[in-house]
Design an enzyme around this catalytic site. Sequence first.
Site, PDB file in Angstrom:
ATOM      1  N   SER A  96       9.302  92.700 -12.673  1.00  0.00           N
ATOM      2  CA  SER A  96       8.477  93.583 -11.820  1.00  0.00           C
ATOM      3  C   SER A  96       9.291  94.103 -10.536  1.00  0.00           C
ATOM      4  O   SER A  96      10.295  94.652 -10.774  1.00  0.00           O
ATOM      5  CB  SER A  96       7.282  92.962 -11.450  1.00  0.00           C
ATOM      6  OG  SER A  96       7.002  92.640 -10.047  1.00  0.00           O
ATOM      7  N   ASP A 217       0.038  96.964 -19.794  1.00  0.00           N
ATOM      8  CA  ASP A 217       0.224  96.371 -18.456  1.00  0.00           C
ATOM      9  C   ASP A 217      -0.690  96.970 -17.700  1.00  0.00           C
ATOM     10  O   ASP A 217      -0.381  98.159 -17.367  1.00  0.00           O
ATOM     11  CB  ASP A 217       1.620  96.346 -18.341  1.00  0.00           C
ATOM     12  CG  ASP A 217       2.199  95.788 -17.030  1.00  0.00           C
ATOM     13  OD1 ASP A 217       1.391  95.535 -16.225  1.00  0.00           O
ATOM     14  OD2 ASP A 217       3.535  95.411 -17.251  1.00  0.00           O
ATOM     15  N   HIS A 246       1.123  91.953 -17.614  1.00  0.00           N
ATOM     16  CA  HIS A 246       2.232  92.055 -16.733  1.00  0.00           C
ATOM     17  C   HIS A 246       3.101  90.963 -16.684  1.00  0.00           C
ATOM     18  O   HIS A 246       4.473  91.257 -16.134  1.00  0.00           O
ATOM     19  CB  HIS A 246       1.647  92.782 -15.505  1.00  0.00           C
ATOM     20  CG  HIS A 246       2.954  93.231 -14.484  1.00  0.00           C
ATOM     21  ND1 HIS A 246       3.730  94.088 -14.901  1.00  0.00           N
ATOM     22  CD2 HIS A 246       3.402  92.427 -13.328  1.00  0.00           C
ATOM     23  CE1 HIS A 246       4.455  94.212 -13.833  1.00  0.00           C
ATOM     24  NE2 HIS A 246       4.087  93.346 -12.921  1.00  0.00           N
TER      25      HIS A 246
END
Lengths: 266, 1080
Positions: A96, A217, A246
Amino acid sequence: MGHSLLEALNVRVVGSGDRILVLAHGFGTDQSAWQRILPFFVRDHRVVLYDLVCAGSVNPDYFDFRRYTTLDAYVDDLLYILDALRIERCTYVGHSISATIGILASIRRPELFTKLVLIGASPRFLNDKNYHGGFEQSEIEKVFSAMEANYAAWVNGFAPLAVGADVPEAVREFSRTLFNMRPDITLFVSRTVFNIDLRGVLGLVRVPCSIIQTAKDVSVPASVATYLKNHLGGRSTVHMLDIEGHLPHLSAPNLLAQELRRALPR
Amino acid sequence: MPTPVNAARQCLTQESAAALDEAVAVARRRGHGQTTSLHMVSSLLSLPNSPLREACARTRNNAYSTRVQFKALELSLSVSLDRLPSSQASKIEEPPVSNSLMAAIKRSQANQRRQPENFTFYQQQQQQQQQYSSCSSIPVVKVELQNLILSILDDPLVSRVFGEAGFRSCDIKMATLRRGSSFHPAHLLGCTSRYKRPSPPLFLCNLNGLGEVGGNKGFSFPFMGCFSGDENSRRIGEIMLRDKKRCPLLLGVSACDALRSFLETVQRKIKGVLPEGLSGLSVVCVKDEILRCLNGDGDDGPLKLRFEEVERMVESCTGPGIVVSFGDLKVLGGDDANIDGLRYLVSKLGKLVEVYGRKLWLIGAAATYEVYYKILNQFPTIEEDWDLEILPITSLKFSVGGTYPRSSLMESFVPLGGFFSMPPETKSTSSNACEYVVRCHLCNEKYEQEVAALSNGGLCASVSEQCQSSLPSWMQTAEPRAQSGPSSIKGKDDSLLLSAKVIGLQKKWDSICQQHHFSQTLSKGYTHQIPRFLGFQVAEDRKEKASNNNSNNSNESSNEQGNKKVLSSSSTDLRQSSSLKGLSSSDMLSKANNLSVLSKSSEIPSESNGVKSRHFDSLNASINGGRRSPTSVTSVTTDIGLGIISASTGREPKTPVDQSRFVSKCPSQSSSCYYRNNQMHYDVKDPKSLYKALVERVYQQEEAISAIIDTITTKAISCRNVWINFRGPDRLGKKKIGLALAEILYGSTESLIYVDLNFPNEMTHTETLFNRQVTNKYDLTMRGTVVDYLVEKLSKKPSIVFLENIDKADLVVQNSLFQAMKTGRFTDLRGREVNISNCIFLGTTRLLESSQTICSGKKYTEEDILRAKGSSIQIMITFDLNDDPTAENSPQSDLFLMNKRKLVGRRTSTDQSESLEVTKRAHKASNSYLDLNLPAEGSEICDTRSGEYSDSDSSSENSKSWFEDFDGQIDRTVDFKPFDFDALAEKLLKNMSECLRNVVGSECSIEIEPKVMQQLLAATYLYCDKRVEDWIRNVVHRAFLEANGKFGLNARSIVKLDRCEGAASEEQLEGLLPARILIK
């Protein structure tokens, strides 16, 4: 911070081997998120783990609201750590926000990285014309106000959503790390994250990238992976994982580890 | 240096200071020189409504009664206090605070400062201090009692004292933090009632950030001084200070905004953003002039004027210099840009940089890299000429995204200190919770019996004794006192006592099980590990239940960790030692038995007809331990079942062989001997019948099978786990063996645990069909790792573990396997452990010895056969007419004819295979069938193999060396031969033509399309000969009959079996053998 940065960010180096692997966690987690991935790599890699300054496991006093307004400051931290550890070449795995940090770091110091592995990366979370980032500005504002209103409730609602799959263990773990963050920091960082826009600079990346993307996601639509692949300057590949969520390193560590192994340079 | 009490008191709230005073008093009474954490604990416990005591009460272990535990705590505390050196000198009036206690206070101070509600408070305080006084020292944080308790519990000395009394400090911490009785994860995560305040706490931004929000400049945070919010400008400044590459080119979607805000910062001379050396910069923006110059009219006059102006400015400049902004690069790169103007511009700017060097900067922005790239293509040297440095701009300015939050962030928030968030901590709790070994079910049964007896019959003397003796000695002395309490409490105590006993029992059986029983099967305890992970909630529930429900105690208390160190009682020890004796004596016996088994099993392959072989039932299978209650101390008979088997003449290998049992008293056993032998879950009944059964199911691997059986029989006797590696081709054959072994040795195919370690490998159709028979199959999409999965499955019952492509195992699996081989235990990542004796581990690898290759000139390769798909089959009838016009034209019919001629020529001869050969060659000639057999010669296997290895594993050499290691350690490596499909094809063709001859009676020929042949071979490979034979006898036969009736076959006709594309119904796709053959 300076000299104590390594300590402040809980930098750890584990494992043995010639190759160096940096595991950088994403927003809302800390380095413990890699716990189940780590055993797969410690034998033939030296694995560098650290916490982002926004992580709950870092003393919130270190979070300088003036400094960490853009990701560049996080990049500084990363590069500082790598330099302090005298690392000359490494493979970087970022999840991320850390994926974005990795991209920026590789633009600044391409010689440091043999490869970037980007998990759940997005150059821009907000939608734009001709670009689907997954979020509308108004949605974001709603999220922010929900966060402000009741952080605990927000965490409890958001964690299962982010994990995506029915893995109570992962949800628990993510809630824990997310809740460990001080709410004002969480909010500040989320604003930073939603502000970033890497689309213009992707072409500057020269380091080969592997983009690991899960099928579903909440934060990153699958099209973003393709966008990344098409716009990144280096050689890049997309690995789709046939799972949801995610946080594949929490929800499906085994699968991710296999995929990582494949993605790592040989 | 110890701290004076007064100094310490200043750091404490009133409540905490009172506790400290009390601690000081304790220290004084005891004549100690310093007030330590122990004194503090003692004082905290003695406070009225002591929160520490309360917390302890809530965490108390349900193994002991509350009072017993508190008593123990008191004792251990006083013992520790006694151990402290008392000062020789006369009593000190106020023993100063020791370093460790002071450190604890400091820790809690720091912790408290970090808590958000307090955060603003202290910031405020700090600000005030800074405003009103020059003294900028850290404000004094008054430590609240709760925080003090939390940090005192971190003291190792303190946690040892608590540990001795069966408390765990981290439990107490938890209990201190959550004070409500209801227990919910949300509470755990921080909403404790204690922190709820009437009004939402001021936090960060609702403090005084109001009104100042917005605008590009100076967003000031309450406590951070001037906050510029312009990180980008700062970075630009950094670049400009460099010696080389000092002209920043901002790149990014928001680069233009960043540029604008930077220029604004410079123009307005906002301080604190740019580095010192750059203050007093001036800005010249040539954007508009450039636009006019480049667009259409090519009017470069204004631009030239402007540049002259710049030159003048630089020359007369007194400050650090001039920044020339050329704006958005897009203008330069535009399609309609005036190329001459552009050239002039680029060279002029370059010259400026060159000439004025240190005094002049260029700055510009581009939205994307592509824009810059375009310019770069036109002017490859622009980067050097302009001295450019690319600066990625990745975010808008902070204030653009919206105003900064000003709200009450959450009503209540408890940062769970360090102890909740730290990864090591989590790890240790989880591993603690799961470290215990699962009992096998026999032991569990026994254990449950005893528990039942206990809870029904009340207190059983010997058990309670045992229980008492298992407690630390000081706890025993405390017991009588506890029982002399009021009767109501006693009742409760009894239940707790009972549960303590149950734990004793559990321990006992655990240890017995661990010692003697290698087969770990599912026990109730196992399922308990899972709730453990669900958090602390369970523990709470459990406690409640335990106090109400006696009969549930057995389950409830299994996880209580306080009991970990309770040693198994002496009586158990006694039994164990004597049972060891028993084991050794019976070992002798079994060894004698083994000898005979060995000799028999070695003969097996060579023996053609079953001679009655006497065979021991592998000693392990049926030895029943005497069932006895733990109190009876009489002699016990040990039954050793020696199965005498009169087998091997029987045709069905699966029927259980009658066993007559010898019950023998073990002569060497002394009186109070508890003896229980290993319960083997598989018994190699008759190696010979096993061999037969296997050979019947798996063709062509006789040698391998006999080697496998040999290994298993030998190994089974020593009661160990068996490790065999299957090497070489014949994937399905290996699986079949695994499945057959599971069925024969363990009773059902469900005992096969299948894991393919080469995950990315996609399944071929045939394998998919085969895998339907496998029930326990690891799937990568499963959330756990392979090891987790194996541990889970193996803990249910011993099984055959089939590890396909074991050479591809990842690090974690590799380590676990090695460890398992060494220790006989499988441990997963969470610390769950399972015993693997009686398990058979079968690894497979396609690798052969490095020198060997599997290249051969085979027509049908394994890969092809496995890839074969089911489709419906049709019969086509063609006639051997040389003057048939179609035959001349189409290559296909050409092929038929060729084949036919050959076939007709020597139909009766045995070399049908050659006819197939011809078919193949014909196909080679006709391009239409290229994809069938031709590329699939053996060489392809080699190719795919090397291909796989080059890209499959990042550390292929590493894993190879691992595999060699592994190979060296396992019990046996069995080589498999490649499956001979060609011979099988021959046989099939023969069967078919025989069938046809039976129908038609005349000399008509048959031809089978290679694809159909592949399909049939796959079917044969997958199922067995018999099924295909039956299919030929029924389905094909019927089809031939039908065809004969329709067309009237004669000697000149050729019956051709072909695939029928598109017309496949689902039912036909299911299997490889269609139920009906179409006739055309």
